[in-house]
Design an enzyme around this catalytic site. Structure first.
Site, mmCIF file in Angstrom:
data_model
loop_
_atom_site.group_PDB
_atom_site.id
_atom_site.type_symbol
_atom_site.label_atom_id
_atom_site.label_comp_id
_atom_site.label_asym_id
_atom_site.label_seq_id
_atom_site.Cartn_x
_atom_site.Cartn_y
_atom_site.Cartn_z
ATOM 1 N N HIS A 135 -19.390 8.613 -9.892
ATOM 2 C CA HIS A 135 -19.606 7.346 -9.190
ATOM 3 C C HIS A 135 -19.274 7.519 -7.719
ATOM 4 O O HIS A 135 -18.824 8.586 -7.285
ATOM 5 C CB HIS A 135 -18.723 6.257 -9.798
ATOM 6 C CG HIS A 135 -17.251 6.470 -9.549
ATOM 7 N ND1 HIS A 135 -16.514 7.436 -10.211
ATOM 8 C CD2 HIS A 135 -16.385 5.863 -8.697
ATOM 9 C CE1 HIS A 135 -15.261 7.404 -9.783
ATOM 10 N NE2 HIS A 135 -15.159 6.469 -8.862
ATOM 11 N N GLU B 296 -11.280 5.635 -0.833
ATOM 12 C CA GLU B 296 -10.447 5.444 -2.022
ATOM 13 C C GLU B 296 -9.155 6.246 -1.891
ATOM 14 O O GLU B 296 -9.189 7.466 -1.740
ATOM 15 C CB GLU B 296 -11.199 5.878 -3.283
ATOM 16 C CG GLU B 296 -10.356 5.832 -4.552
ATOM 17 C CD GLU B 296 -11.117 6.306 -5.779
ATOM 18 O OE1 GLU B 296 -10.460 6.722 -6.750
ATOM 19 O OE2 GLU B 296 -12.366 6.280 -5.763
ATOM 20 N N HIS C 210 5.951 -5.814 8.712
ATOM 21 C CA HIS C 210 5.163 -4.653 9.118
ATOM 22 C C HIS C 210 3.996 -5.064 10.010
ATOM 23 O O HIS C 210 3.533 -6.207 9.972
ATOM 24 C CB HIS C 210 4.578 -3.935 7.893
ATOM 25 C CG HIS C 210 5.578 -3.566 6.854
ATOM 26 N ND1 HIS C 210 6.503 -2.565 7.030
ATOM 27 C CD2 HIS C 210 5.794 -4.065 5.608
ATOM 28 C CE1 HIS C 210 7.250 -2.462 5.942
ATOM 29 N NE2 HIS C 210 6.845 -3.363 5.073
ATOM 30 N N HIS D 211 9.858 -10.230 4.790
ATOM 31 C CA HIS D 211 10.165 -10.139 3.363
ATOM 32 C C HIS D 211 11.303 -9.158 3.127
ATOM 33 O O HIS D 211 11.749 -8.451 4.048
ATOM 34 C CB HIS D 211 8.933 -9.715 2.567
ATOM 35 C CG HIS D 211 8.309 -8.427 3.026
ATOM 36 N ND1 HIS D 211 7.496 -8.342 4.135
ATOM 37 C CD2 HIS D 211 8.380 -7.165 2.534
ATOM 38 C CE1 HIS D 211 7.086 -7.096 4.305
ATOM 39 N NE2 HIS D 211 7.622 -6.356 3.339
ATOM 40 N N GLU E 267 7.088 4.123 7.514
ATOM 41 C CA GLU E 267 8.263 3.321 7.199
ATOM 42 C C GLU E 267 9.287 3.341 8.331
ATOM 43 O O GLU E 267 10.168 2.483 8.391
ATOM 44 C CB GLU E 267 8.916 3.841 5.919
ATOM 45 C CG GLU E 267 8.390 3.207 4.654
ATOM 46 C CD GLU E 267 8.783 1.751 4.524
ATOM 47 O OE1 GLU E 267 9.933 1.455 4.195
ATOM 48 O OE2 GLU E 267 7.926 0.887 4.781
ATOM 49 N N HIS F 159 -18.093 4.834 -3.990
ATOM 50 C CA HIS F 159 -17.711 3.518 -3.492
ATOM 51 C C HIS F 159 -18.396 3.276 -2.148
ATOM 52 O O HIS F 159 -18.087 3.950 -1.161
ATOM 53 C CB HIS F 159 -16.199 3.419 -3.345
ATOM 54 C CG HIS F 159 -15.463 3.690 -4.623
ATOM 55 N ND1 HIS F 159 -15.299 2.745 -5.604
ATOM 56 C CD2 HIS F 159 -14.891 4.829 -5.093
ATOM 57 C CE1 HIS F 159 -14.643 3.270 -6.622
ATOM 58 N NE2 HIS F 159 -14.389 4.540 -6.338
ATOM 59 N N GLU G 168 1.191 -5.028 3.227
ATOM 60 C CA GLU G 168 1.884 -4.260 2.193
ATOM 61 C C GLU G 168 1.458 -4.729 0.802
ATOM 62 O O GLU G 168 1.603 -5.896 0.454
ATOM 63 C CB GLU G 168 3.394 -4.430 2.346
ATOM 64 C CG GLU G 168 4.227 -3.829 1.223
ATOM 65 C CD GLU G 168 5.710 -4.101 1.399
ATOM 66 O OE1 GLU G 168 6.263 -3.664 2.424
ATOM 67 O OE2 GLU G 168 6.316 -4.768 0.522
ATOM 68 N N HIS H 174 12.541 -7.574 6.807
ATOM 69 C CA HIS H 174 11.690 -6.872 7.763
ATOM 70 C C HIS H 174 10.257 -7.392 7.657
ATOM 71 O O HIS H 174 9.944 -8.201 6.785
ATOM 72 C CB HIS H 174 11.693 -5.367 7.462
ATOM 73 C CG HIS H 174 11.046 -5.012 6.158
ATOM 74 N ND1 HIS H 174 11.645 -5.256 4.935
ATOM 75 C CD2 HIS H 174 9.835 -4.451 5.861
ATOM 76 C CE1 HIS H 174 10.853 -4.856 3.957
ATOM 77 N NE2 HIS H 174 9.736 -4.379 4.480
ATOM 78 N N ARG I 111 16.213 -3.291 0.389
ATOM 79 C CA ARG I 111 15.316 -2.921 1.495
ATOM 80 C C ARG I 111 15.365 -4.107 2.433
ATOM 81 O O ARG I 111 14.865 -5.179 2.125
ATOM 82 C CB ARG I 111 13.894 -2.672 0.966
ATOM 83 C CG ARG I 111 12.850 -2.473 2.064
ATOM 84 C CD ARG I 111 13.138 -1.207 2.866
ATOM 85 N NE ARG I 111 12.042 -0.919 3.790
ATOM 86 C CZ ARG I 111 12.016 -1.272 5.072
ATOM 87 N NH1 ARG I 111 13.041 -1.964 5.584
ATOM 88 N NH2 ARG I 111 10.993 -0.951 5.836
ATOM 89 N N HIS J 50 -17.822 11.377 -6.852
ATOM 90 C CA HIS J 50 -16.685 12.064 -7.457
ATOM 91 C C HIS J 50 -16.517 11.621 -8.903
ATOM 92 O O HIS J 50 -17.152 10.668 -9.353
ATOM 93 C CB HIS J 50 -15.392 11.795 -6.672
ATOM 94 C CG HIS J 50 -15.057 10.348 -6.503
ATOM 95 N ND1 HIS J 50 -15.738 9.516 -5.640
ATOM 96 C CD2 HIS J 50 -14.113 9.557 -7.090
ATOM 97 C CE1 HIS J 50 -15.240 8.304 -5.686
ATOM 98 N NE2 HIS J 50 -14.251 8.297 -6.569
#
Length: 426
Positions: free
Chosen positions: A318, A325, A138, A181, A204, A320, A142, A136, A133, A364
């Site tokens: 529970h 999530e 971003h 990276h 991507e 968040h 990541e 590059h 890969r 959820h």
């Protein structure tokens, strides 16, 4: 192809449990259940995902897709507790477009595939041994989990110091926004890994690639920048490589030595070995490893929980408070119900390779519906992990107030776990 059966026969032959326990691969291979299996499944009439012939209000006599219904019985015949319209919160990587290259492939699930997924996007990528890969960076951070095999990752920290490390199945890495990276598959069979980005709009197709940058910079400018002749740059690629095949790299120590230069190697560790991290919580029902910036220092924008639920177990009710999530299902089979405002609730079924998503603060749970461990990721656009459990809330509220709400007696309330369990049973 299996023996063709009438729609009525198909609808009478499968039970809810049968659909949950059979993966799509098994269905494709077997076609349809044999007459003997069908008779055995009919004994579980109380759990049929396809309604009985007499159940007119739930019947579905028109065209259908049995294989798809097999993976989604709670969508085909929802639990009676489901109500109202809740936005779809599942998308399988198996439906995503696969970008094929010599040296590997990639496929992504972003807000374009899963509309509810606004804060996080994911990429599943495979590299052959030697597959690269390309270098590059971003516009999003990541975070990655190695799903299979071995890889070598490289990076350059903000001080210009080199980072080179080898990672294997279960290891993580994190590269902040703008940090250049690369990833390369190693022997014997390259690797496959999951990439998670802290932006649901990420793609991507929209990364800054070394070869693409060079292809769009005049050679006379490159000549002056590098202090070499234009003739020396004649072989530069004319377009991006993205993923390409190369030779498998040599020993790690050699690459580290050659890339260190006068500044030396980076003091930052962009990789994290989960196998060296203690289990955050373990119960009879399963376990969870929490990895956020308190343990993985460089991971400033993404927190994670790696959850294992044993057969018969449940990731407790529970929510968040701090972030949406994003989920990735690694193995096993399960189902999740999300409760939304306005008395709405929806249940969806999940298998390995599926992506799930729950908006911030929505209650959820995730239940193991198979006979093997259910393993999945919980990912958050946050530097820290945070959740609140229903049991914890109820047992830390004045008891008379709780009993007045729920109509339960004191002995029932006293039996509820006093602390967050994460995975039940305790």
């Amino acid at each position: 192809m299996g023996i063709l059966m009438s729609d009525d026969t198909k609808k009478d032959s499968f039970s809810r449990r049968g659909f949950l326990e059979m993966g799509s691969a098994a269905l494709a291979a077997a076609g349809m259940l044999s007459a003997t299996d069908a008779a055995a499944q009919d004994q579980k009439a109380d759990q049929k995902p396809y309604p009985n012939r007499n159940d007119r209000s739930a019947s579905a006599p028109g065209p259908g897709n049995p294989a798809l219904d097999a993976q989604n019985p709670d969508s085909f015949l929802p639990p009676p507790t489901d109500a109202g319209g809740v936005q779809t919160f599942k998308y399988p990587f198996g439906l995503a477009h696969k970008r094929m290259q010599e040296g590997g492939w990639s496929r992504e699930v972003t807000v374009r595939e899963l509309a509810v997924s606004r804060s996080i996007a994911g990429v599943d990528m495979r590299l052959t041994a030697g597959g690269i890969r390309e270098l590059h960076w971003h516009t999003a951070a990541e975070w990655a989990l190695m799903l299979y095999g071995n890889a070598r990752i490289t990076g350059l920290d903000a001080e210009g110091k080199s980072f080179v490390s080898d990672v294997t199945e279960g290891d993580l890495w994190y590269f902040p926004t703008g940090i250049p990276h690369s990833i390369q598959g190693l022997n014997p069979d390259g690797c496959e890994f999951l990439l998670v980005f802290d932006d649901g709009n990420f793609s991507e197709y929209e990364t800054v690639l070394l070869t693409d940058w060079m292809a769009h910079t005049p050679h006379d400018v490159l000549s002056k920048n590098f202090g070499v002749s234009e003739q020396a740059l004649a072989a530069l690629p004319r377009r991006e490589k993205f993923i390409f095949q190369a030779a498998v790299p040599g020993p790690l120590a050699d690459d580290q030595k050659r890339s260190a230069g006068s500044l030396g190697l980076s003091q930052q560790d962009f990789a994290f070995r989960t196998t060296q991290e203690a289990i955050s919580k373990r119960t009879k029902g399963g376990e969870v490893r929490i990895v956020d910036s308190s343990k993985f220092k460089v991971s400033a924008t993404i927190a994670a929980a790696i959850v294992t639920v044993h057969p018969g177990g449940i990731r407790e009710l529970h929510w968040h408070p701090n972030a949406d999530e994003w989920q990735y299902y690694i193995s096993g089979a399960g189902k999740m119900t999300v409760f939304a405002t306005g008395g709405r609730a929806r249940t969806m079924d999940f298998q390995a390779g599926d992506v799930g998503y729950v908006l911030k603060t929505l209650p959820h749970y995730v239940q193991n519906t198979g006979d093997t461990d259910l393993k999945f990721l919980e990912m958050f656009k946050s530097s820290f992990y945070q959740d609140l459990a229903l049991s914890e809330w109820l047992t830390h509220t004045p008891p008379e107030l709780v009993m007045a709400h729920l109509g339960i007696d004191r002995s029932t309330l006293d039996a509820i776990p006093k602390d967050e369990i994460v995975v039940m049973p305790k």
